[in-house]
Write an enzyme that holds these catalytic residues in place. Structure first.
Site, PDB file in Angstrom:
ATOM      1  N   ASP A  79       0.642  -1.121  -0.526  1.00 50.17           N
ATOM      2  CA  ASP A  79      -0.109   0.283   0.064  1.00 50.17           C
ATOM      3  C   ASP A  79       0.256   1.505   0.119  1.00 50.17           C
ATOM      4  O   ASP A  79       1.842   1.198   0.193  1.00 50.17           O
ATOM      5  CB  ASP A  79      -0.889  -0.476   1.168  1.00 50.17           C
ATOM      6  CG  ASP A  79      -1.882  -1.541   0.920  1.00 50.17           C
ATOM      7  OD1 ASP A  79      -1.959  -1.653  -0.264  1.00 50.17           O
ATOM      8  OD2 ASP A  79      -2.196  -1.391   2.250  1.00 50.17           O
TER       9      ASP A  79
HETATM   10  N1  URA Z   1      -1.513  -6.210   3.806  1.00 55.75           N
HETATM   11  C1  URA Z   1      -1.668  -4.846   4.202  1.00 55.75           C
HETATM   12  O1  URA Z   1      -3.054  -4.562   4.689  1.00 55.75           O
HETATM   13  N2  URA Z   1      -0.975  -3.895   3.398  1.00 55.75           N
HETATM   14  C2  URA Z   1      -0.531  -3.776   2.429  1.00 55.75           C
HETATM   15  O2  URA Z   1       0.636  -3.165   2.373  1.00 55.75           O
HETATM   16  C3  URA Z   1      -0.059  -5.557   2.033  1.00 55.75           C
HETATM   17  C4  URA Z   1      -0.240  -6.299   3.527  1.00 55.75           C
END
Ligand code: URA
Length: 248
Positions: free
Chosen positions: A102
């Site tokens: 993310d």
């Molecule tokens: N899970 C999440 O919530 N965000 C990420 O970036 C990776 C795994």
């Protein structure tokens, strides 16, 4: 890969500069001077450029410690993205990130042009372990909750039911800043999975960092964010082993 493309993308000059060098007999492949810039070369070929042996690896493997506030994308008009951390001479080598973190997740991201490896690392079939360090708001996890996560459970936060595969959750101690932290190891990769698991159990992730993947580990603290480097042989071995692949 074409010889001129390989030389240019190895940072030895522009395409026209390396073509010029080839035309003037400055390059040999497997001991023979070549003058054809379009010659196709393989990983195993020995290439001498201006008297120096150069690596002619066509498959490339890098690790980026992605900072928070960077998009997992090779191009974006508005926001910083992972391509901003890749040296320009590598931009023609068709590199791309394996999976995505993310925008607000930092940590370990593999960047490669090996499509098969990338596919396998993301496939649930190989159950490649990914370790996340989550800082969260809310109470410490109870034994009951930890065992529910360990058995797998069903989530329904998007209007339909989704199975969350068994995962390993460990509380970490001590936290010098008074924040609760936990390590979560996932063996699949659903979108926003860590944040969604925490939300399902009424906790809010306030910072997230991936610190491990397939046996490769990076520092828990964020000092190394922004580092882009080639994988070591040992690290590449970890990825190949985790995905039942062999080198080459
Ligand atoms: N899970 C999440 O919530 N965000 C990420 O970036 C990776 C795994």
């Amino acid at each position: 890969m074409r010889l001129d493309r390989l030389l240019a993308s190895s940072g030895l000059g522009t395409r026209s500069q390396v073509r010029d060098k080839i035309a003037h007999g400055g390059v040999s492949v497997n001991g023979t001077v070549v003058t054809d810039a379009s010659l196709h070369v393989k990983d195993t070929d020995s290439i001498i450029y201006d008297g120096h042996e150069i690596s002619c690896q066509t498959k490339l493997y890098y690790l980026l410690d992605k900072p928070d506030g960077v998009l997992t994308a090779m191009e974006d008009k508005r926001l910083p993205c992972v391509a901003d951390y890749i040296p320009s001479e590598l931009m023609s080598r068709k590199l791309s990130p394996v999976g995505r973190l993310d925008y607000h997740t930092s940590g370990l991201l593999i960047i490669t042009n090996d499509g098969e490896l990338s596919h396998r690392l993301q496939s649930p079939r190989y159950e490649v372990p990914k370790i996340y360090l989550a800082t969260f708001r809310g109470p410490e996890w109870t034994e009951n909750e930890i065992s529910t996560v360990a058995s797998g459970f069903t989530i329904n936060d998007r209007g339909y039911s989704e199975k969350i595969a068994p995962a390993t959750l460990e509380m970490t101690f001590p936290s010098s800043d008074g924040m609760n932290r936990a390590l979560l190891t996932l063996r699949e990769g659903k979108t926003h999975e860590v944040r969604r698991i925490f939300a399902h159990f009424d906790r809010e992730v306030t910072a997230l960092r991936r610190i491990g993947l397939a046996g490769i580990n990076i520092s828990r603290d964020t000092d190394s964010c922004g580092t882009f480097r080639p994988l070591t042989e040992n690290e590449l071995g970890c990825l190949l082993k985790a995905t039942a692949m062999t080198a080459g």
